[in-house]
Motif scaffolding. Sequence first.
Motif, PDB file in Angstrom:
ATOM      1  N   VAL A 271       0.752  -1.267   0.176  1.00 27.60           N
ATOM      2  CA  VAL A 271      -0.022   0.292   0.042  1.00 27.60           C
ATOM      3  C   VAL A 271       1.363   1.448  -0.149  1.00 27.60           C
ATOM      4  CG1 VAL A 271      -1.813   0.838   0.969  1.00 27.60           C
ATOM      5  CG2 VAL A 271      -2.269  -1.422   1.248  1.00 27.60           C
ATOM      6  N   ALA A 272       2.000   1.133   0.734  1.00 28.78           N
ATOM      7  CA  ALA A 272       2.754   2.110   1.480  1.00 28.78           C
ATOM      8  C   ALA A 272       3.200   2.979  -0.531  1.00 28.78           C
ATOM      9  CB  ALA A 272       3.761   2.236   1.702  1.00 28.78           C
ATOM     10  N   VAL A 273       4.326   1.674  -0.886  1.00 28.82           N
ATOM     11  CA  VAL A 273       5.035   1.597  -2.129  1.00 28.82           C
ATOM     12  C   VAL A 273       3.879   2.656  -3.945  1.00 28.82           C
ATOM     13  CG1 VAL A 273       5.752   0.427  -4.402  1.00 28.82           C
ATOM     14  CG2 VAL A 273       6.619   0.036  -1.805  1.00 28.82           C
ATOM     15  N   GLN A 274       2.002   2.151  -3.431  1.00 30.27           N
ATOM     16  CA  GLN A 274       1.205   2.371  -4.287  1.00 30.27           C
ATOM     17  C   GLN A 274       0.915   3.868  -3.881  1.00 30.27           C
ATOM     18  OE1 GLN A 274      -1.762  -0.411  -6.167  1.00 30.27           O
ATOM     19  NE2 GLN A 274      -0.669  -0.872  -3.863  1.00 30.27           N
ATOM     20  N   ALA A 275       0.864   4.470  -2.383  1.00 25.87           N
ATOM     21  CA  ALA A 275       0.617   5.273  -2.863  1.00 25.87           C
ATOM     22  C   ALA A 275       1.821   6.369  -2.837  1.00 25.87           C
ATOM     23  CB  ALA A 275       0.260   5.971  -1.439  1.00 25.87           C
ATOM     24  N   ALA A 276       3.321   6.146  -2.575  1.00 26.25           N
ATOM     25  CA  ALA A 276       4.194   6.702  -2.955  1.00 26.25           C
ATOM     26  C   ALA A 276       4.588   7.581  -4.702  1.00 26.25           C
ATOM     27  CB  ALA A 276       5.547   6.426  -2.244  1.00 26.25           C
TER      28      ALA A 276
END
Length: 377
Positions: A271-276
Amino acid sequence: MDFTFTEEQQAVVEAARAIFADVEPDGVPSPALTPGAVAEDFDRALWSRLGDADLLGVLIAPEHGGVGLDAIALCLVLRESAKVLARVPLLESSAAAFAVQAHGGDELKRKVLPAAARGDLVLTVAANGRTGHDPADLAVTAQRDGDSWILDGLQTGVPWAHNADLVAVPAHTPDGRTVLALVPRGHEGLAVAEQFSTNGERLGELRLEGVRLAADDVIDADGAWERLRDLLATGTCALTLGLGERVLRMTSAYVSKREQFGHPVATFQAVAVQAADRYIDLRSMEVTLWQAAWRVSTGADGALPTAGDVAVAKIWASEGVRRVVQTAQHLHGGFGADTDYPLHRYHAWAKQLELSLGPAAAHEEALGDLLAAHALG
């Protein structure tokens, strides 16, 4: 190039935020549940407040009742308006008024600019051509007849065509030049058919059959349409950026509260990678927007004409906002499609803005043509 905003530009942003703070994105029926237009008119109450705050005359000179700022200031206001899906013809009316100010005759300026700055006169622009993919200036012909011009042709997908007082219509002359005609709504020979946008707004198909206008109502200065088109495209990028920023903020708030396996899903690496990645998209959209707005505002020289920077900004805006809303829908799960939650509205607006004035592919082609015509290095 300095991306630091001036005190005047920052003051405009603060004024815009104060006005848009009270706007609800859910103020009209959902486009997903409405077979026709979500509303017959734009938000007149909001339009009046914008006029009272002098935000309708950002580009209009003080001698005509405006603020006298530049395209960067307008883009800052548009960015804020898109965060709340403000339903007003701010971009179209401001851009058309700027074309009148920059290229129109004294009589046209006197008739249009003070009323536009107050919000008493609403303008829009026919910029989509016959199909939305062909050049708008080739969709209508303009023939000089003594002291008048006669227009014939068709323009599709004109925003706010049923409510604006004047429509700026580009048209080509027999000798290959482009003029810009200010056609009053309801003028003899002008027929407006109803169309609907992806986000549920009411558009118009304009059919012009022998529309006769006085010479004072037609701008025949070289480059007027090209400058107007560049300003419209740059303003669309500003709207796209504001929308994308609000969508990512909504997504961040949701994944920070939504828990799985006893932990917020925001703590999951995927999730964090997609948001980044989407944050990087937004920053790329932002820097290319301000580069284009700076070129439009100053007319500064560059390796390519201003249209090249505008094309780059529109490519990033179209591709970036599509990725932002797709990721937002994915991370929201089924909740993102719930019509009681505003995300689906932002998705519909994003698709409309992505395709407005041409999708990324069209601007990639235009950029390629510019690169082929201008040697770099």
